[in-house]
Design a protein around this motif. Structure first.
Motif, mmCIF file in Angstrom:
data_model
loop_
_atom_site.group_PDB
_atom_site.id
_atom_site.type_symbol
_atom_site.label_atom_id
_atom_site.label_comp_id
_atom_site.label_asym_id
_atom_site.label_seq_id
_atom_site.Cartn_x
_atom_site.Cartn_y
_atom_site.Cartn_z
ATOM 1 N N ASP A 1 0.826 -1.219 0.000
ATOM 2 C CA ASP A 1 0.000 0.000 0.000
ATOM 3 C C ASP A 1 0.862 1.273 0.000
ATOM 4 O OD1 ASP A 1 0.946 -0.147 2.596
ATOM 5 O OD2 ASP A 1 -1.015 0.114 3.534
ATOM 6 N N ALA A 2 2.155 1.130 -0.215
ATOM 7 C CA ALA A 2 3.056 2.286 -0.248
ATOM 8 C C ALA A 2 2.804 3.120 -1.506
ATOM 9 C CB ALA A 2 4.506 1.831 -0.222
ATOM 10 N N PRO A 3 2.799 4.441 -1.356
ATOM 11 C CA PRO A 3 2.586 5.299 -2.523
ATOM 12 C C PRO A 3 3.757 5.235 -3.501
ATOM 13 C CG PRO A 3 3.105 6.615 -0.578
ATOM 14 C CD PRO A 3 2.988 5.195 -0.123
ATOM 15 N N ILE A 4 3.452 5.458 -4.775
ATOM 16 C CA ILE A 4 4.501 5.427 -5.791
ATOM 17 C C ILE A 4 4.745 6.800 -6.413
ATOM 18 C CG2 ILE A 4 4.141 2.995 -6.318
ATOM 19 C CD1 ILE A 4 2.692 3.927 -8.901
ATOM 20 N N ALA A 5 4.044 7.811 -5.964
ATOM 21 C CA ALA A 5 4.217 9.153 -6.529
ATOM 22 C C ALA A 5 5.676 9.588 -6.420
ATOM 23 C CB ALA A 5 3.318 10.154 -5.815
ATOM 24 N N GLY A 6 6.254 9.987 -7.525
ATOM 25 C CA GLY A 6 7.623 10.468 -7.540
ATOM 26 C C GLY A 6 8.686 9.390 -7.559
ATOM 27 N N ALA A 7 8.284 8.120 -7.538
ATOM 28 C CA ALA A 7 9.271 7.031 -7.537
ATOM 29 C C ALA A 7 10.009 6.993 -8.864
ATOM 30 C CB ALA A 7 8.580 5.699 -7.292
ATOM 31 N N ARG A 8 11.313 6.836 -8.780
ATOM 32 C CA ARG A 8 12.123 6.687 -9.988
ATOM 33 C C ARG A 8 12.327 5.226 -10.345
ATOM 34 N NH1 ARG A 8 17.252 9.283 -8.597
ATOM 35 N NH2 ARG A 8 16.502 9.112 -6.486
ATOM 36 N N GLU A 9 12.320 4.358 -9.313
ATOM 37 C CA GLU A 9 12.589 2.945 -9.528
ATOM 38 C C GLU A 9 11.739 2.114 -8.570
ATOM 39 O OE1 GLU A 9 16.800 1.340 -9.889
ATOM 40 O OE2 GLU A 9 16.225 0.747 -7.849
ATOM 41 N N ILE A 10 11.094 1.088 -9.108
ATOM 42 C CA ILE A 10 10.302 0.171 -8.291
ATOM 43 C C ILE A 10 10.730 -1.248 -8.649
ATOM 44 C CG2 ILE A 10 7.999 -0.681 -7.716
ATOM 45 C CD1 ILE A 10 6.966 2.137 -8.497
ATOM 46 N N ALA A 11 11.083 -2.011 -7.640
ATOM 47 C CA ALA A 11 11.499 -3.401 -7.835
ATOM 48 C C ALA A 11 10.416 -4.325 -7.300
ATOM 49 C CB ALA A 11 12.808 -3.663 -7.113
ATOM 50 N N ILE A 12 10.165 -5.396 -8.039
ATOM 51 C CA ILE A 12 9.210 -6.409 -7.630
ATOM 52 C C ILE A 12 9.959 -7.746 -7.603
ATOM 53 C CG2 ILE A 12 7.020 -7.556 -8.154
ATOM 54 C CD1 ILE A 12 6.618 -4.588 -7.607
ATOM 55 N N PHE A 13 9.770 -8.497 -6.512
ATOM 56 C CA PHE A 13 10.528 -9.740 -6.331
ATOM 57 C C PHE A 13 9.790 -10.656 -5.382
ATOM 58 C CE2 PHE A 13 11.976 -6.182 -3.840
ATOM 59 C CZ PHE A 13 11.900 -6.643 -2.537
ATOM 60 N N PRO A 14 10.128 -11.948 -5.384
ATOM 61 C CA PRO A 14 9.542 -12.865 -4.413
ATOM 62 C C PRO A 14 10.159 -12.636 -3.034
ATOM 63 C CG PRO A 14 11.034 -14.033 -5.881
ATOM 64 C CD PRO A 14 10.981 -12.609 -6.352
ATOM 65 N N PRO A 15 9.533 -13.165 -2.002
ATOM 66 C CA PRO A 15 10.114 -13.025 -0.661
ATOM 67 C C PRO A 15 11.538 -13.556 -0.634
ATOM 68 C CG PRO A 15 7.932 -13.955 -0.516
ATOM 69 C CD PRO A 15 8.292 -13.911 -1.982
#
Length: 85
Positions: free
Chosen positions: A67-81
């Motif tokens: 639920d963290a906001p993404i406004a202004g994010a330059r990089e977002i990583a998605i990964f398994p635990p």
């Protein structure tokens, strides 16, 4: 705003790329909504994001909840635990 997406482990394998640049609609305001939006892009993304509860995320290299906001994010990583040991 264009955001650099990074994918790791089986997420990367299912999508077929380790990174991409995306420009989600303004209605996508947090990580969970971003994952849901990414799942609509194609079959590979749908397979990678089919079970969001199995995913973790980092925004600009800081671990965050879905639920963290993404406004202004330059990089977002998605990964398994990550496991340790």
């Amino acid at each position: 705003m264009a955001t650099r997406m990074l994918y790791f482990a089986w997420v990367r394998e299912r999508i077929g790329v380790g990174e991409e640049t995306v420009d989600p609609p303004a209605s996508v305001s947090d990580v969970g909504a971003l994952v849901a939006w990414l799942a609509t892009r194609d079959e590979a993304h749908a397979a990678a994001f089919a079970d969001p509860a199995r995913l973790r995320a980092a925004v600009d290299q800081a671990f965050v909840a879905m639920d963290a906001p993404i406004a202004g994010a330059r990089e977002i990583a998605i990964f398994p635990p990550v496991t340790g040991g």
